[in-house]
Design a protein around this motif. Structure first.
Motif, mmCIF file in Angstrom:
data_model
loop_
_atom_site.group_PDB
_atom_site.id
_atom_site.type_symbol
_atom_site.label_atom_id
_atom_site.label_comp_id
_atom_site.label_asym_id
_atom_site.label_seq_id
_atom_site.Cartn_x
_atom_site.Cartn_y
_atom_site.Cartn_z
ATOM 1 N N PRO A 258 1.730 8.349 9.029
ATOM 2 C CA PRO A 258 1.141 9.624 9.451
ATOM 3 C C PRO A 258 1.771 10.181 10.735
ATOM 4 N N ALA A 259 2.198 9.293 11.625
ATOM 5 C CA ALA A 259 2.829 9.768 12.855
ATOM 6 C C ALA A 259 4.334 9.507 12.830
ATOM 7 N N GLY A 260 4.855 9.259 11.634
ATOM 8 C CA GLY A 260 6.275 8.914 11.522
ATOM 9 C C GLY A 260 7.189 10.116 11.696
ATOM 10 N N PHE A 261 8.455 9.811 11.956
ATOM 11 C CA PHE A 261 9.431 10.865 12.243
ATOM 12 C C PHE A 261 10.084 11.437 10.986
ATOM 13 N N LEU A 262 10.439 10.529 10.088
ATOM 14 C CA LEU A 262 11.403 10.887 9.055
ATOM 15 C C LEU A 262 10.825 11.843 8.005
ATOM 16 N N LEU A 263 9.763 11.405 7.359
ATOM 17 C CA LEU A 263 9.218 12.164 6.233
ATOM 18 C C LEU A 263 8.600 13.483 6.684
ATOM 19 N N GLY B 104 0.823 -1.213 0.000
ATOM 20 C CA GLY B 104 0.000 0.000 0.000
ATOM 21 C C GLY B 104 0.854 1.259 0.000
ATOM 22 N N TRP B 105 0.209 2.355 -0.393
ATOM 23 C CA TRP B 105 0.942 3.617 -0.597
ATOM 24 C C TRP B 105 0.404 4.716 0.299
ATOM 25 N N LEU B 106 1.321 5.551 0.772
ATOM 26 C CA LEU B 106 0.965 6.806 1.425
ATOM 27 C C LEU B 106 1.299 7.930 0.448
ATOM 28 N N HIS B 107 0.517 8.995 0.505
ATOM 29 C CA HIS B 107 0.740 10.107 -0.428
ATOM 30 C C HIS B 107 0.924 11.389 0.376
ATOM 31 N N MET C 212 10.686 -10.882 7.611
ATOM 32 C CA MET C 212 11.366 -9.622 7.290
ATOM 33 C C MET C 212 10.343 -8.563 6.853
ATOM 34 N N ASN C 213 9.354 -8.994 6.079
ATOM 35 C CA ASN C 213 8.371 -8.043 5.568
ATOM 36 C C ASN C 213 7.551 -7.401 6.684
ATOM 37 N N ARG C 214 7.238 -8.184 7.710
ATOM 38 C CA ARG C 214 6.501 -7.610 8.849
ATOM 39 C C ARG C 214 7.302 -6.481 9.487
ATOM 40 N N ARG C 215 8.601 -6.707 9.636
ATOM 41 C CA ARG C 215 9.444 -5.666 10.237
ATOM 42 C C ARG C 215 9.621 -4.458 9.327
ATOM 43 N N LEU C 216 9.720 -4.746 8.037
ATOM 44 C CA LEU C 216 9.854 -3.634 7.086
ATOM 45 C C LEU C 216 8.624 -2.727 7.151
ATOM 46 N N LEU C 217 7.459 -3.368 7.225
ATOM 47 C CA LEU C 217 6.206 -2.617 7.306
ATOM 48 C C LEU C 217 6.177 -1.783 8.585
ATOM 49 N N HIS C 218 6.574 -2.399 9.659
ATOM 50 C CA HIS C 218 6.581 -1.744 10.962
ATOM 51 C C HIS C 218 7.529 -0.538 10.970
ATOM 52 N N GLN C 219 8.721 -0.753 10.431
ATOM 53 C CA GLN C 219 9.699 0.345 10.394
ATOM 54 C C GLN C 219 9.225 1.485 9.514
ATOM 55 N N ALA C 220 8.569 1.119 8.405
ATOM 56 C CA ALA C 220 8.106 2.166 7.495
ATOM 57 C C ALA C 220 7.046 3.032 8.163
ATOM 58 N N SER C 221 6.140 2.403 8.916
ATOM 59 C CA SER C 221 5.120 3.242 9.544
ATOM 60 C C SER C 221 5.747 4.148 10.594
ATOM 61 N N GLY C 222 6.851 3.705 11.195
ATOM 62 C CA GLY C 222 7.534 4.553 12.164
ATOM 63 C C GLY C 222 8.258 5.731 11.523
ATOM 64 N N SER C 223 8.682 5.550 10.277
ATOM 65 C CA SER C 223 9.468 6.635 9.680
ATOM 66 C C SER C 223 8.666 7.504 8.719
ATOM 67 N N VAL C 224 7.757 6.891 7.950
ATOM 68 C CA VAL C 224 7.047 7.688 6.945
ATOM 69 C C VAL C 224 5.528 7.652 7.095
ATOM 70 N N GLN D 154 4.765 13.138 -2.873
ATOM 71 C CA GLN D 154 5.705 12.057 -2.643
ATOM 72 C C GLN D 154 4.887 10.814 -2.277
ATOM 73 N N HIS D 155 4.938 9.795 -3.136
ATOM 74 C CA HIS D 155 4.226 8.545 -2.886
ATOM 75 C C HIS D 155 5.226 7.593 -2.247
ATOM 76 N N VAL D 156 4.831 6.929 -1.184
ATOM 77 C CA VAL D 156 5.805 6.069 -0.497
ATOM 78 C C VAL D 156 5.175 4.741 -0.099
ATOM 79 N N THR D 157 5.954 3.682 -0.242
ATOM 80 C CA THR D 157 5.506 2.338 0.143
ATOM 81 C C THR D 157 6.664 1.596 0.781
ATOM 82 N N PRO D 158 6.385 0.743 1.764
ATOM 83 C CA PRO D 158 7.463 -0.049 2.360
ATOM 84 C C PRO D 158 7.996 -1.072 1.360
#
Ligand code: FES
Ligand SMILES: [Fe+2]
Lengths: 83, 424
Positions: free
Chosen positions: B353-358, B190-193, B339-351, B326-330
Motif C-alpha cells: 500500500p505504501a510501496g513505490f513501484l506499483l 497473500g495477495w494485494l489487489h 530468502m522468503n523473509r527478504r522477498l516479502l519485505h522487498q515486495a511490501s516496499g515495491s507493491v 492487478q493481483h500481486v503476491t511476493p
C-alpha cells in the motif's frame, strides 16, 4: 464437573456451515458433541461412530451431503415447517 | 449489453506493425471481441497449486470477468469450476479461500462436490424423476493444464496444448523455479489487489517496457541500492525479447553476468543470506548454484495475464474496457525461509500500500487511459528500436532493453488472435 477439554469447544466453520465441537465427558466414555451454530441442533459422536465415519467411502459421504437425504426432505408446510 | 463485433479487416487496419489505433484501448466493442477471441479462448493463468495444498482447499480466482473456483477435491485432484450455481445463477463461493468437502449454494441449498458434481437439492419432490442430476453440475473450464505448479485454464474445447501455448516462456518459468533449492515456488504469502481505471493492454505492454523506468520509477533509484536504473539505460546489456505467442521478456542475464556477483540482481550479497546460499549449493553444486545466483530471476510477461516480475508475481484481470485489476503476491521459494523473509519485505516496499513501484505504474496507466481518448492524434507509436532489432540465436526478435520490440510482439499476437489467424 467437566473433564479436560470440555470447555475447550472449537468452532469449525467455512462459508457454508458452522459447528462447535466439544469433547464431552459426561458419559462413561469420551465422545464428541457437535452443535450446529445456526440452528442449535446437537449430535453426539462416540468412538465407534467416528471410526465408522473415517471408514465411510467417499461415495457414501457424498450421498450424505445430499440436502434432501435427511434434512430438507419434504416441502415446507403452510406454516413454514419442514417436518 | 454487447457492442457489435468488429470484422477482421478492421483489426488489420487498426493494428499496424509499428503503430496501433487509440480506439483499441477505449472501444467497448473491441473489449467484447477480446473477451471472446482472446480471454475465453487461449490459455489463461488461473492460480498456483501451492495455493490449495490440502484436500478440500479452494481459492476463488478469475479468467477476465469470469469468477473461477480452483479447488482440490478430497482425493487431491485440482478442478477449475465456474463460480455460479447451476440452479438460478447465484454465486457459490464468496470467501476468497476456504476448505470444504462440498459447496452449498446460499440461495436454495443446492449442494455440489468440490469436483462440481451436483450432490442434491432440498425437497426433491418438486423435481420429477426425469430431472437430469448428472447434467446439472457446476460449469467447468473445459481445459486445464499445469506447468511447474502454475495452473492455466482455457475455455476452448480444443486447440494448442498448454505446453505449445507457453512455447519459449517455459524456459523462463524453469529459470524461476530453479531459484528454490527444492525447485518449487510457493505463492502463499497473500495477495494485494490493485484496481485501475485503465485498459488491460496498457498493463501488459508496460510489464516489459524498458523505456519508462528511468522516468516513472526515478524515486526508487534515489532510495537504496537498485539495479533498475542501470539495467534500463542505453548502456545496459539486457535484452528486450519477443518470445512469440504474445509472450515477452526482459532478459537481464547478460547484465548480471557482467557484474558477476551472486545475488546482485536482488540487491544483496551472499553473506546476508547464508542459509539460502548453502541450501542452493547443496541442491545444485557450487558451480551451478553460483551461476543461478548470478543470473537471477526472470522478468517475463506470459500472455495474456501472468507477469513474473523477478521477485513478485502479478496476475492481470480485465473487468471492462477501462477497468483492470492487478493481483500481486511476493515470490516465495520452497526450502528458503531466510530468502522468503527478504522477498516479502522487498515486495511490501515495491507493491504494498505504501510501496513505490506499483503506485507509480498505476498512476501512469490511468493517465494513459485519460490521454488516449483524445481524437488527435489517433495512433500510438511503437517504432522504438526498429532500426536495431535483430533475430537472436533462438530465432526470437531481440532489441535493446529500452526498445519496443516487446510491445510490437504483444500486438502482433493480439492482431493474429483478433483476426483469428492463429488457433487459441
Ligand atoms: S440459485 Fe443456487 S440453489 Fe438456487
Ligand atoms: Fe426474501
Amino acid at each position: 464437573m467437566c473433564g479436560l477439554g470440555e470447555e475447550a469447544g472449537a468452532v469449525i466453520e467455512n462459508e457454508f456451515a458452522s459447528v462447535t465441537v466439544v469433547i464431552d465427558e459426561r458419559g462413561h466414555d469420551r465422545r464428541l458433541r457437535v452443535v450446529d451454530n445456526h440452528t442449535g441442533r446437537t449430535a453426539y459422536f462416540d468412538a465407534l461412530l467416528l471410526e465408522t465415519l473415517a471408514w465411510t467411502p467417499e461415495a457414501e459421504l457424498r450421498g450424505l451431503l445430499d440436502p434432501a437425504r435427511h434434512r430438507w426432505t419434504v416441502d415446507p408446510g403452510p406454516d413454514g415447517t419442514t417436518r | 449489453m454487447t457492442a457489435p463485433a468488429l470484422d477482421r479487416e478492421a483489426y488489420r487496419r487498426l493494428i499496424e506493425d509499428d503503430r496501433v489505433h487509440g480506439s483499441l484501448y477505449t472501444d467497448p466493442a473491441v473489449f467484447d471481441d477480446e473477451l471472446t477471441r482472446i480471454w475465453y479462448r487461449t490459455w489463461v493463468y488461473v492460480g498456483h497449486e501451492s495455493e490449495i495444498p490440502q484436500p478440500g482447499d479452494y481459492v476463488v480466482k478469475s479468467i477476465g470477468p469470469q469468477s473461477i473456483i480452483m479447488s482440490r477435491d478430497r482425493q487431491g485432484a485440482v478442478h477449475l469450476l465456474l463460480n455460479r450455481c447451476s440452479h438460478r445463477g447465484n454465486q457459490i463461493c464468496e470467501a476468497a479461500r476456504g476448505n470444504t468437502g462440498a459447496l452449498r449454494c446460499h440461495y436454495h441449498g443446492w449442494t455440489f462436490g468440490t469436483d462440481g458434481a451436483l450432490l442434491g437439492y432440498p425437497f426433491r419432490q418438486g423435481y420429477g424423476p426425469d430431472t437430469p442430476k448428472s447434467a446439472l453440475g457446476l460449469g467447468r473450464v473445459p481445459r486445464m493444464g499445469s506447468y511447474q505448479g502454475f495452473v492455466f485454464g482455457s475455455f476452448a474445447h480444443a486447440g494448442p496444448s498448454l505446453l505449445e501455448h507457453l512455447g519459449a516462456a517455459r524456459e523462463a518459468i524453469d529459470r524461476l523455479v530453479r531459484l528454490s533449492p527444492l525447485g518449487r515456488v510457493e505463492l502463499t504469502a497473500g495477495w494485494l489487489h490493485h484496481e485501475v481505471r485503465a485498459n488491460w493492454k496498457m498493463l501488459v505492454e508496460n510489464e516489459t517496457d524498458g523505456y519508462h523506468p528511468q522516468f516513472v520509477h526515478s524515486s526508487i533509484f534515489e532510495v537504496g541500492e537498485s539495479h533498475v536504473a542501470e539495467v534500463y539505460s542505453e548502456r545496459s546489456a539486457a535484452t528486450a525479447r519477443d518470445l512469440g505467442g504474445g509472450h515477452t521478456e526482459h532478459d537481464l542475464r547478460a547484465h548480471f553476468r557482467r557484474m558477476d556477483r551472486p545475488l546482485a540482481w536482488f540487491g544483496t550479497t551472499e553473506d546476508r543470506l547464508p542459509d539460502y546460499c548453502r541450501a542452493m549449493r547443496e541442491a545444485y553444486g557450487a558451480e551451478k548454484a553460483r551461476e543461478i545466483l548470478v543470473e537471477g530471476s526472470p522478468h517475463i510477461m506470459v500472455f495474456p495475464n501472468l507477469f513474473i516480475a523477478e521477485i513478485q508475481i502479478f496476475v492481470i484481470q480485465p473487468l471492462a474496457v477501462d477497468r483492470t485489476v492487478q493481483h500481486v503476491t511476493p515470490l516465495q521459494l520452497a526450502g528458503a525461509p531466510d530468502m522468503n523473509r527478504r522477498l516479502l519485505h522487498q515486495a511490501s516496499g515495491s507493491v504494498g500500500p505504501a510501496g513505490f513501484l506499483l503506485a507509480d505504474d498505476s498512476e501512469m496507466y490511468e493517465r494513459n487511459q485519460r490521454g488516449v481518448v483524445a481524437r488527435e492524434p489517433e495512433w500510438l507509436i511503437l517504432r522504438r528500436g526498429l532500426n536495431r532489432e535483430r533475430v537472436d540465436a533462438d530465432g526470437h526478435l531481440a532489441g535493446a532493453a529500452t526498445d519496443e520490440t516487446t510491445q510490437r510482439g504483444i500486438w502482433r499476437h493480439i492482431r493474429a488472435m483478433l483476426t483469428e489467424e492463429v488457433p487459441a
